[in-house]
Motif scaffolding. Structure first.
Motif, PDB file in Angstrom:
ATOM      1  N   THR A  29      12.969 -56.161  79.804  1.00 45.44           N
ATOM      2  CA  THR A  29      12.543 -57.084  78.705  1.00 45.44           C
ATOM      3  C   THR A  29      10.924 -57.196  78.967  1.00 45.44           C
ATOM      4  O   THR A  29      10.318 -57.999  78.033  1.00 45.44           O
ATOM      5  CB  THR A  29      13.196 -58.298  78.722  1.00 45.44           C
ATOM      6  OG1 THR A  29      12.931 -58.834  79.998  1.00 45.44           O
ATOM      7  CG2 THR A  29      14.705 -58.262  78.366  1.00 45.44           C
ATOM      8  N   ALA A  30      10.340 -56.454  79.802  1.00 51.13           N
ATOM      9  CA  ALA A  30       8.977 -56.956  80.020  1.00 51.13           C
ATOM     10  C   ALA A  30       8.012 -56.173  78.966  1.00 51.13           C
ATOM     11  O   ALA A  30       8.412 -55.097  78.407  1.00 51.13           O
ATOM     12  CB  ALA A  30       8.452 -56.264  81.606  1.00 51.13           C
ATOM     13  N   GLN A  31       7.021 -56.871  78.732  1.00 54.51           N
ATOM     14  CA  GLN A  31       5.997 -56.232  77.735  1.00 54.51           C
ATOM     15  C   GLN A  31       5.088 -55.161  78.749  1.00 54.51           C
ATOM     16  O   GLN A  31       4.976 -55.316  79.787  1.00 54.51           O
ATOM     17  CB  GLN A  31       4.916 -57.330  77.180  1.00 54.51           C
ATOM     18  CG  GLN A  31       5.629 -58.021  76.530  1.00 54.51           C
ATOM     19  CD  GLN A  31       5.908 -57.504  75.144  1.00 54.51           C
ATOM     20  OE1 GLN A  31       5.181 -56.598  74.758  1.00 54.51           O
ATOM     21  NE2 GLN A  31       7.090 -58.219  74.476  1.00 54.51           N
ATOM     22  N   LEU A  32       4.938 -53.939  78.352  1.00 53.58           N
ATOM     23  CA  LEU A  32       4.451 -52.929  78.862  1.00 53.58           C
ATOM     24  C   LEU A  32       2.903 -52.810  78.296  1.00 53.58           C
ATOM     25  O   LEU A  32       2.560 -52.819  77.044  1.00 53.58           O
ATOM     26  CB  LEU A  32       5.030 -51.444  78.377  1.00 53.58           C
ATOM     27  CG  LEU A  32       6.536 -51.646  78.876  1.00 53.58           C
ATOM     28  CD1 LEU A  32       7.276 -50.196  78.468  1.00 53.58           C
ATOM     29  CD2 LEU A  32       6.371 -51.635  80.416  1.00 53.58           C
ATOM     30  N   ASP A  33       1.978 -52.714  79.189  1.00 52.56           N
ATOM     31  CA  ASP A  33       0.629 -52.504  79.035  1.00 52.56           C
ATOM     32  C   ASP A  33       0.188 -50.977  79.209  1.00 52.56           C
ATOM     33  O   ASP A  33       0.385 -50.604  80.383  1.00 52.56           O
ATOM     34  CB  ASP A  33      -0.261 -53.336  79.898  1.00 52.56           C
ATOM     35  CG  ASP A  33      -1.894 -53.242  79.644  1.00 52.56           C
ATOM     36  OD1 ASP A  33      -1.968 -52.785  78.320  1.00 52.56           O
ATOM     37  OD2 ASP A  33      -2.590 -53.659  80.486  1.00 52.56           O
ATOM     38  N   SER A  34      -0.126 -50.507  78.039  1.00 53.17           N
ATOM     39  CA  SER A  34      -0.523 -48.865  78.395  1.00 53.17           C
ATOM     40  C   SER A  34      -1.806 -48.525  78.119  1.00 53.17           C
ATOM     41  O   SER A  34      -1.983 -47.393  78.073  1.00 53.17           O
ATOM     42  CB  SER A  34       0.380 -48.415  76.928  1.00 53.17           C
ATOM     43  OG  SER A  34       1.703 -48.618  76.999  1.00 53.17           O
ATOM     44  N   HIS A  87      11.555 -48.420  74.057  1.00 58.70           N
ATOM     45  CA  HIS A  87      10.985 -49.014  75.245  1.00 58.70           C
ATOM     46  C   HIS A  87      11.260 -47.984  76.494  1.00 58.70           C
ATOM     47  O   HIS A  87      10.304 -48.232  77.373  1.00 58.70           O
ATOM     48  CB  HIS A  87      11.717 -50.362  75.678  1.00 58.70           C
ATOM     49  CG  HIS A  87      11.172 -51.299  76.771  1.00 58.70           C
ATOM     50  ND1 HIS A  87      11.448 -51.161  77.997  1.00 58.70           N
ATOM     51  CD2 HIS A  87      10.205 -52.164  76.718  1.00 58.70           C
ATOM     52  CE1 HIS A  87      11.007 -52.134  78.629  1.00 58.70           C
ATOM     53  NE2 HIS A  87      10.017 -52.612  77.672  1.00 58.70           N
ATOM     54  N   GLN A  90       8.145 -45.623  76.594  1.00 57.90           N
ATOM     55  CA  GLN A  90       7.077 -46.446  76.821  1.00 57.90           C
ATOM     56  C   GLN A  90       6.906 -46.600  78.271  1.00 57.90           C
ATOM     57  O   GLN A  90       5.842 -46.343  78.924  1.00 57.90           O
ATOM     58  CB  GLN A  90       6.992 -47.817  76.143  1.00 57.90           C
ATOM     59  CG  GLN A  90       6.405 -47.911  74.817  1.00 57.90           C
ATOM     60  CD  GLN A  90       6.630 -49.162  74.244  1.00 57.90           C
ATOM     61  OE1 GLN A  90       7.118 -50.105  74.626  1.00 57.90           O
ATOM     62  NE2 GLN A  90       5.518 -49.480  73.223  1.00 57.90           N
ATOM     63  N   ARG A  91       8.321 -46.762  78.913  1.00 59.56           N
ATOM     64  CA  ARG A  91       8.183 -46.681  80.534  1.00 59.56           C
ATOM     65  C   ARG A  91       7.996 -45.533  81.030  1.00 59.56           C
ATOM     66  O   ARG A  91       7.280 -45.389  81.982  1.00 59.56           O
ATOM     67  CB  ARG A  91       9.537 -47.416  80.918  1.00 59.56           C
ATOM     68  CG  ARG A  91       9.675 -48.971  80.816  1.00 59.56           C
ATOM     69  CD  ARG A  91      10.935 -49.374  81.251  1.00 59.56           C
ATOM     70  NE  ARG A  91      11.380 -48.997  82.416  1.00 59.56           N
ATOM     71  CZ  ARG A  91      12.495 -49.114  83.206  1.00 59.56           C
ATOM     72  NH1 ARG A  91      13.622 -49.762  82.442  1.00 59.56           N
ATOM     73  NH2 ARG A  91      12.854 -48.711  84.321  1.00 59.56           N
TER      74      ARG A  91
END
Length: 103
Positions: A29-34, A87, A90-91
């Motif tokens: 559930t964490a927001q990802l900073d890319s 998600h 993204q991870r």
């Protein structure tokens, strides 16, 4: 993880399983900073273009193969961890190219 020497093994395993489930849910559930991953991907893209431009096809194949395998392993790990869809992609992207954050 807290370790209590007086608790039984079954209670300890149950508590550890609950802690692992909490951490897994927090990762999902964490927001990802890319931002750093974008920088890493740009550096790899420039390196691959330069290798292709100067005709270093063996090095081009090796470098691109390494990043392909790395991202495939990261995507498989995200999938096994219970993450699916955008998600998970993204991870995997952040795991593969996130080293650009350290530059």
């Amino acid at each position: 993880m807290h370790f209590d020497e007086n608790e039984s093994q079954a209670v300890r395993e149950e508590r550890f399983a609950a802690e692992r489930a909490e951490r897994r849910e927090a990762r999902r559930t964490a927001q990802l900073d890319s931002r750093g991953a974008h920088l890493g991907a740009a550096i790899v893209t420039i390196a691959l273009v330069l290798l292709g431009w100067y005709g270093k096809l063996i090095a081009l194949g090796i470098v691109s193969g390494v990043f392909l395998l790395w991202s495939s392993a990261a995507l498989a790990w995200a999938h096994v961890d219970g993450d699916h869809g955008r998600h998970a992609l993204q991870r995997a992207y952040n795991v593969t190219f996130g080293w650009g954050d350290g530059l």
